[in-house]
Write an enzyme that holds these catalytic residues in place. Sequence first.
Site, PDB file in Angstrom:
ATOM      1  N   GLY A  71       0.705  -1.142  -0.026  1.00 57.77           N
ATOM      2  CA  GLY A  71      -0.085   0.166   0.143  1.00 57.77           C
ATOM      3  C   GLY A  71       0.786   1.123  -0.076  1.00 57.77           C
ATOM      4  CG  HIS A 111      -1.747   8.900   9.810  1.00 58.17           C
ATOM      5  ND1 HIS A 111      -1.451  10.338  10.429  1.00 58.17           N
ATOM      6  CD2 HIS A 111      -0.574   8.602   9.650  1.00 58.17           C
ATOM      7  CE1 HIS A 111      -0.329  10.473  10.493  1.00 58.17           C
ATOM      8  NE2 HIS A 111       0.475   9.342   9.902  1.00 58.17           N
ATOM      9  CE1 TYR A 138      -1.329   5.356   4.503  1.00 52.39           C
ATOM     10  CE2 TYR A 138      -1.027   6.700   6.593  1.00 52.39           C
ATOM     11  CZ  TYR A 138      -0.602   5.659   5.615  1.00 52.39           C
ATOM     12  OH  TYR A 138       0.101   4.634   6.262  1.00 52.39           O
TER      13      TYR A 138
HETATM   14  N1  LIG Z   1       6.345   3.274   7.353  1.00 54.31           N
HETATM   15  C1  LIG Z   1       5.511   3.638   8.367  1.00 54.31           C
HETATM   16  O1  LIG Z   1       5.952   4.240   9.531  1.00 54.31           O
HETATM   17  C2  LIG Z   1       4.185   3.245   8.547  1.00 54.31           C
HETATM   18  C3  LIG Z   1       3.219   3.665   9.545  1.00 54.31           C
HETATM   19  C4  LIG Z   1       1.918   3.284   9.613  1.00 54.31           C
HETATM   20  C5  LIG Z   1       1.482   2.525   8.518  1.00 54.31           C
HETATM   21  N2  LIG Z   1       2.254   1.913   7.648  1.00 54.31           N
HETATM   22  C6  LIG Z   1       1.753   1.079   6.495  1.00 54.31           C
HETATM   23  O2  LIG Z   1       2.668  -0.086   6.314  1.00 54.31           O
HETATM   24  C7  LIG Z   1       2.756  -0.423   5.123  1.00 54.31           C
HETATM   25  C8  LIG Z   1       3.896  -0.922   4.665  1.00 54.31           C
HETATM   26  O3  LIG Z   1       4.502   0.681   4.581  1.00 54.31           O
HETATM   27  P1  LIG Z   1       6.006   0.996   4.176  1.00 54.31           P
HETATM   28  O4  LIG Z   1       6.600   2.171   5.031  1.00 54.31           O
HETATM   29  O5  LIG Z   1       6.663  -0.451   4.030  1.00 54.31           O
HETATM   30  O6  LIG Z   1       5.589   1.585   2.603  1.00 54.31           O
HETATM   31  P2  LIG Z   1       6.774   1.138   1.367  1.00 54.31           P
HETATM   32  O7  LIG Z   1       6.327   2.038   0.280  1.00 54.31           O
HETATM   33  O8  LIG Z   1       8.416   1.265   1.690  1.00 54.31           O
HETATM   34  O9  LIG Z   1       6.700  -0.362   0.866  1.00 54.31           O
HETATM   35  C9  LIG Z   1       5.158  -0.726   0.512  1.00 54.31           C
HETATM   36  C10 LIG Z   1       5.202  -1.739  -0.708  1.00 54.31           C
HETATM   37  O10 LIG Z   1       4.023  -2.012  -1.001  1.00 54.31           O
HETATM   38  C11 LIG Z   1       4.311  -2.314  -2.495  1.00 54.31           C
HETATM   39  N3  LIG Z   1       2.855  -1.826  -2.896  1.00 54.31           N
HETATM   40  C12 LIG Z   1       2.106  -0.836  -2.892  1.00 54.31           C
HETATM   41  N4  LIG Z   1       0.899  -0.706  -3.644  1.00 54.31           N
HETATM   42  C13 LIG Z   1       0.812  -2.330  -3.976  1.00 54.31           C
HETATM   43  C14 LIG Z   1      -0.103  -2.900  -4.686  1.00 54.31           C
HETATM   44  N5  LIG Z   1      -1.044  -2.425  -5.055  1.00 54.31           N
HETATM   45  N6  LIG Z   1       0.292  -4.330  -5.149  1.00 54.31           N
HETATM   46  C15 LIG Z   1       1.250  -4.905  -4.784  1.00 54.31           C
HETATM   47  N7  LIG Z   1       2.528  -4.050  -3.915  1.00 54.31           N
HETATM   48  C16 LIG Z   1       2.083  -3.003  -3.658  1.00 54.31           C
HETATM   49  C17 LIG Z   1       5.167  -1.336  -2.900  1.00 54.31           C
HETATM   50  O11 LIG Z   1       5.791  -1.483  -4.248  1.00 54.31           O
HETATM   51  C18 LIG Z   1       6.156  -1.309  -1.663  1.00 54.31           C
HETATM   52  O12 LIG Z   1       7.316  -2.309  -2.000  1.00 54.31           O
HETATM   53  C19 LIG Z   1       1.799   0.377   4.342  1.00 54.31           C
HETATM   54  O13 LIG Z   1       0.316  -0.317   4.229  1.00 54.31           O
HETATM   55  C20 LIG Z   1       1.652   1.550   5.314  1.00 54.31           C
HETATM   56  O14 LIG Z   1       0.343   2.429   5.202  1.00 54.31           O
HETATM   57  C21 LIG Z   1       3.698   2.457   7.663  1.00 54.31           C
END
Ligand SMILES: NC(=O)c1ccc[n+]([C@@H]2O[C@H](COP(=O)([O-])OP(=O)(O)OC[C@H]3O[C@@H](n4cnc5c(N)ncnc54)[C@H](O)[C@@H]3O)[C@@H](O)[C@H]2O)c1
Length: 270
Positions: A71, A111, A138
């Site tokens: 995501g 969020h 989001y």
């Molecule tokens: N990083 C944070 O602090 C944080 C905080 C709260 C929630 N999150 C949630 O954690 C999850 C991962 O976050 P992250 O920081 O690793 O993000 P990131 O962007 O590093 O990794 C997300 C991965 O998902 C893949 N992706 C996106 N859309 C896709 C789809 N439709 N089909 C297949 N793959 C897809 C991307 O290619 C990427 O590799 C997300 O859902 C994000 O909302 C992250």
Amino acid sequence: MKVLVTGAAGSIGRVVTVGLVDRGHTVVGLDRVPQPDGDEGAWYTVDATDPDAVAAVFEEEPLDAVVHLAGHPGEASLPDSLASHVITTGALLDAMVEHDVRRFVYASSNHAVGRTPRAGLADGVLRVDARPRPDTFYGVGKVAAEALMSLYADRYGLDAVACRIGSFLERPETVRNLSTWLSHDDCVRMVDAALTATAPGFAVLYGISRNTRAWWDLEPGRALGYDPQDDAERFLDSIVAGEWDEAHGAHVGGPYATAEFERPALDRSS
Ligand SMILES: NC(=O)c1ccc[n+]([C@@H]2O[C@H](COP(=O)([O-])OP(=O)(O)OC[C@H]3O[C@@H](n4cnc5c(N)ncnc54)[C@H](O)[C@@H]3O)[C@@H](O)[C@H]2O)c1
């Protein structure tokens, strides 16, 4: 357990993949980008918004659980947020029901409740049963994804744990992070606990470390076996105060709960 990790090429996905393998799980990776160099497990390059492509993975791989991390980890338009967080969740949950995969762990976000003012929080921490209070589209996507998980838990008896992650970082970088930090090791502990907790049904926990200044209640996570070990306070001396700290501390969503993120839900320019 044999676990499908979506978003496995992302920042959380790479840490969780290594961590779950270290803990004895077998990981099948899924991402819309190709397998990162050095990752040796099974891999599917699939867009998780495509229900047929997702179903095909479940046809191929017998699975015990799904950890859904794919995501866009930030603000976007309403349609893009719904596709990224809700449609992907729906595609995975449908495939799980079809193939009798019973455990779903989701990377939700602080969020989902980010517009909650910090002033007046009992004991200074927000409970998991507070009303959904997103700060952005989001956040709306995360609330809706959690609602879908709740529906599938009620309809089909799935176990579905929403981890409302704070700030996943190697180390805290801002004053807000002293409250919101989730360390890499605690993230793996959190996901492993959410995967292995006995019969959680639909459950929500806050995904942060054991921070001295935590804004969120850690007890629901502890009840599921998530026992965080790290505390952002260890990095206090390296944190430099910023001019935005007060504004970013007014609501639990920090910058996302400020006027800077106000925008229309739908782009009418094209
Ligand atoms: N990083 C944070 O602090 C944080 C905080 C709260 C929630 N999150 C949630 O954690 C999850 C991962 O976050 P992250 O920081 O690793 O993000 P990131 O962007 O590093 O990794 C997300 C991965 O998902 C893949 N992706 C996106 N859309 C896709 C789809 N439709 N089909 C297949 N793959 C897809 C991307 O290619 C990427 O590799 C997300 O859902 C994000 O909302 C992250």
